[in-house]
Design an enzyme around this catalytic site. Sequence first.
Site, PDB file in Angstrom:
ATOM      1  N   SER A 159      49.509  -4.573 -90.177  1.00 60.61           N
ATOM      2  CA  SER A 159      48.323  -4.330 -89.369  1.00 60.61           C
ATOM      3  C   SER A 159      48.514  -3.114 -88.464  1.00 60.61           C
ATOM      4  O   SER A 159      49.611  -2.854 -87.983  1.00 60.61           O
ATOM      5  CB  SER A 159      48.004  -5.559 -88.512  1.00 60.61           C
ATOM      6  OG  SER A 159      49.069  -5.844 -87.628  1.00 60.61           O
ATOM      7  N   HIS A 189      50.082   1.995 -84.088  1.00 58.24           N
ATOM      8  CA  HIS A 189      50.962   2.322 -85.203  1.00 58.24           C
ATOM      9  C   HIS A 189      50.814   1.287 -86.311  1.00 58.24           C
ATOM     10  O   HIS A 189      50.239   0.216 -86.100  1.00 58.24           O
ATOM     11  CB  HIS A 189      52.429   2.370 -84.743  1.00 58.24           C
ATOM     12  CG  HIS A 189      52.910   1.068 -84.162  1.00 58.24           C
ATOM     13  ND1 HIS A 189      52.721   0.744 -82.829  1.00 58.24           N
ATOM     14  CD2 HIS A 189      53.557   0.007 -84.704  1.00 58.24           C
ATOM     15  CE1 HIS A 189      53.233  -0.448 -82.588  1.00 58.24           C
ATOM     16  NE2 HIS A 189      53.744  -0.912 -83.705  1.00 58.24           N
ATOM     17  N   ARG A 237      46.031  -6.280 -82.372  1.00 61.89           N
ATOM     18  CA  ARG A 237      45.781  -5.727 -83.705  1.00 61.89           C
ATOM     19  C   ARG A 237      44.431  -5.026 -83.799  1.00 61.89           C
ATOM     20  O   ARG A 237      43.489  -5.365 -83.089  1.00 61.89           O
ATOM     21  CB  ARG A 237      45.866  -6.836 -84.754  1.00 61.89           C
ATOM     22  CG  ARG A 237      47.247  -7.474 -84.848  1.00 61.89           C
ATOM     23  CD  ARG A 237      47.289  -8.598 -85.876  1.00 61.89           C
ATOM     24  NE  ARG A 237      48.624  -9.170 -85.958  1.00 61.89           N
ATOM     25  CZ  ARG A 237      49.067 -10.139 -85.153  1.00 61.89           C
ATOM     26  NH1 ARG A 237      48.247 -10.649 -84.244  1.00 61.89           N
ATOM     27  NH2 ARG A 237      50.291 -10.600 -85.277  1.00 61.89           N
ATOM     28  N   LYS A 247      56.947  -4.714 -75.611  1.00 58.36           N
ATOM     29  CA  LYS A 247      57.568  -4.708 -76.930  1.00 58.36           C
ATOM     30  C   LYS A 247      57.672  -3.283 -77.496  1.00 58.36           C
ATOM     31  O   LYS A 247      57.117  -2.985 -78.547  1.00 58.36           O
ATOM     32  CB  LYS A 247      56.766  -5.603 -77.899  1.00 58.36           C
ATOM     33  CG  LYS A 247      57.471  -5.902 -79.211  1.00 58.36           C
ATOM     34  CD  LYS A 247      56.559  -6.718 -80.118  1.00 58.36           C
ATOM     35  CE  LYS A 247      57.220  -6.998 -81.460  1.00 58.36           C
ATOM     36  NZ  LYS A 247      56.308  -7.686 -82.390  1.00 58.36           N
ATOM     37  N   LYS A 270      44.245 -11.381 -89.295  1.00 54.28           N
ATOM     38  CA  LYS A 270      44.561 -12.084 -88.055  1.00 54.28           C
ATOM     39  C   LYS A 270      43.620 -11.663 -86.918  1.00 54.28           C
ATOM     40  O   LYS A 270      42.786 -10.775 -87.059  1.00 54.28           O
ATOM     41  CB  LYS A 270      46.024 -11.812 -87.666  1.00 54.28           C
ATOM     42  CG  LYS A 270      47.036 -12.378 -88.651  1.00 54.28           C
ATOM     43  CD  LYS A 270      48.465 -12.117 -88.188  1.00 54.28           C
ATOM     44  CE  LYS A 270      49.480 -12.690 -89.156  1.00 54.28           C
ATOM     45  NZ  LYS A 270      50.878 -12.438 -88.722  1.00 54.28           N
ATOM     46  N   GLN A 322      48.388  -1.755 -85.037  1.00 55.58           N
ATOM     47  CA  GLN A 322      48.624  -2.575 -83.855  1.00 55.58           C
ATOM     48  C   GLN A 322      49.178  -1.727 -82.716  1.00 55.58           C
ATOM     49  O   GLN A 322      49.590  -0.583 -82.901  1.00 55.58           O
ATOM     50  CB  GLN A 322      49.611  -3.692 -84.182  1.00 55.58           C
ATOM     51  CG  GLN A 322      50.948  -3.205 -84.700  1.00 55.58           C
ATOM     52  CD  GLN A 322      51.835  -4.328 -85.211  1.00 55.58           C
ATOM     53  OE1 GLN A 322      52.815  -4.686 -84.569  1.00 55.58           O
ATOM     54  NE2 GLN A 322      51.466  -4.880 -86.374  1.00 55.58           N
ATOM     55  N   HIS A 376      51.271  -2.627 -78.651  1.00 57.06           N
ATOM     56  CA  HIS A 376      51.896  -3.662 -77.834  1.00 57.06           C
ATOM     57  C   HIS A 376      51.684  -3.342 -76.363  1.00 57.06           C
ATOM     58  O   HIS A 376      51.730  -2.175 -75.960  1.00 57.06           O
ATOM     59  CB  HIS A 376      53.389  -3.760 -78.143  1.00 57.06           C
ATOM     60  CG  HIS A 376      53.678  -3.918 -79.595  1.00 57.06           C
ATOM     61  ND1 HIS A 376      53.320  -5.036 -80.306  1.00 57.06           N
ATOM     62  CD2 HIS A 376      54.271  -3.085 -80.495  1.00 57.06           C
ATOM     63  CE1 HIS A 376      53.689  -4.899 -81.574  1.00 57.06           C
ATOM     64  NE2 HIS A 376      54.267  -3.713 -81.706  1.00 57.06           N
ATOM     65  N   GLU A 412      59.294  -0.425 -79.665  1.00 57.40           N
ATOM     66  CA  GLU A 412      59.992  -0.570 -80.947  1.00 57.40           C
ATOM     67  C   GLU A 412      60.546   0.771 -81.410  1.00 57.40           C
ATOM     68  O   GLU A 412      59.991   1.828 -81.096  1.00 57.40           O
ATOM     69  CB  GLU A 412      59.036  -1.093 -82.031  1.00 57.40           C
ATOM     70  CG  GLU A 412      58.412  -2.436 -81.737  1.00 57.40           C
ATOM     71  CD  GLU A 412      57.347  -2.809 -82.752  1.00 57.40           C
ATOM     72  OE1 GLU A 412      57.137  -4.013 -82.962  1.00 57.40           O
ATOM     73  OE2 GLU A 412      56.708  -1.900 -83.315  1.00 57.40           O
TER      74      GLU A 412
END
Length: 430
Positions: free
Chosen positions: A106, A283, A302, A133, A308, A108, A110, A135
Amino acid sequence: MSVLFQLQCGAQKYDWGKIGRSSSVAKFAAATDLTFEIDEKTPYAELWMGTHPSVPSKNLETQVTLHDILEKDPSLVGTAVATKFDSGSANLPFLFKVLSIQKVLSIQAHPDKSLAKILHENDPKNYPDDNHKPEMAIALNDFEGFCGFRPVKEIKGFLASVPEFRSVVPEEVAKAFIDGVIDEPQTEQDEAVNKSYLQKLFQGVMTAPDATIKDAAEKLVARVQNENDSFAGPYGDDALADLLLRLNIQFPLDIGLFCGVFLLNYVTLKTGEAIFLKAKDPHAYISGDIIECMAASDNVVRAGFTPKFKDVKNLVEMLTYECAPVEGQKMKPASFERSSGDGLVYLYDPPIPEFAVLRTEVSKGQKETIQGLGGPSVVIVTEGKGTIGIKGGKTMAAEPGFVFFVGAGTDIEYVGNEDKLVTYGAFCEV
């Protein structure tokens, strides 16, 4: 308590994962778990290495969870790290993963820490914790993904040359963007102007009626099939046309065809190249096998390519709307001064305190020593064969898929035996 021991790590079977033995995740999971049987029809998406309660890593020999081991012996984490983070001494402040991606994840973003606290308090079902979060992804082979917003000049070009893209947003929004953005922003005020127009455009895409998206996507896909690389005028090429058609097969007529392909940077990585994905930046991973490290959180907001929950309101409000060329999204590894020997050591050090990653390479007969780090480390072998050991002490075999925990302050020695031994080690120190 040993300061070096091998871990058994669990795999997650998500729909987007690579199938059977084509998945590095499946092969790595089977390397240490003799009961793990690879099904050639099953997707294996993620290998989790750490203390996360959903898939906790265990000491391979004793089967005691890493969490319980650290709780019993806090010195393995180190006082500085334990007191710095809310995770304490029984949990790692990061989650280390291998991802094997066959189908786009997806689109998304954070939340940062302040927003995460608010989202968790208001909606704990969809936002299960109050942490941020950030990454980092490091390619194990050819990788492709979306990362951050394109420069406004490129987005403006797509609005002018792709009528289907322009049709999904109100015309006054598209026209205002084309007329108002500053192609080469020079000041913070210029950047603020561009961010304001981009937020309105993104909101226009994300709130477009489903029927509008479906109709525009049908026309777009048909035209790309007929015109191929010329579908977007000077802004289209074979790679973009191929990408759009592949994504449409995976998620037919999805909003991601617009908010992904035309708004976000399309990035490709070769082995060892990396991207850092900070909080509030959109991303998506498209394909490939990667090492991923992140702060310990499950918070995801998302946008597209997903069945979802989509939290459009919070997503539109939270993004930074920073724009940069695709090369600006990549992260270059640095040399690591606290190592010695005849191998190679590269440091991936993002601008956050929870984690960094070391890549170590030693060819046959070579040796490399990493000086004791100021916090805990989790190391996975991705290529070759050799040994990993405590300098002057315990030595263990190192083969693809083997994962090790290294306690704070422990000097570790790598020796190459066959081919080139390659390891990735996530660590935290303050």
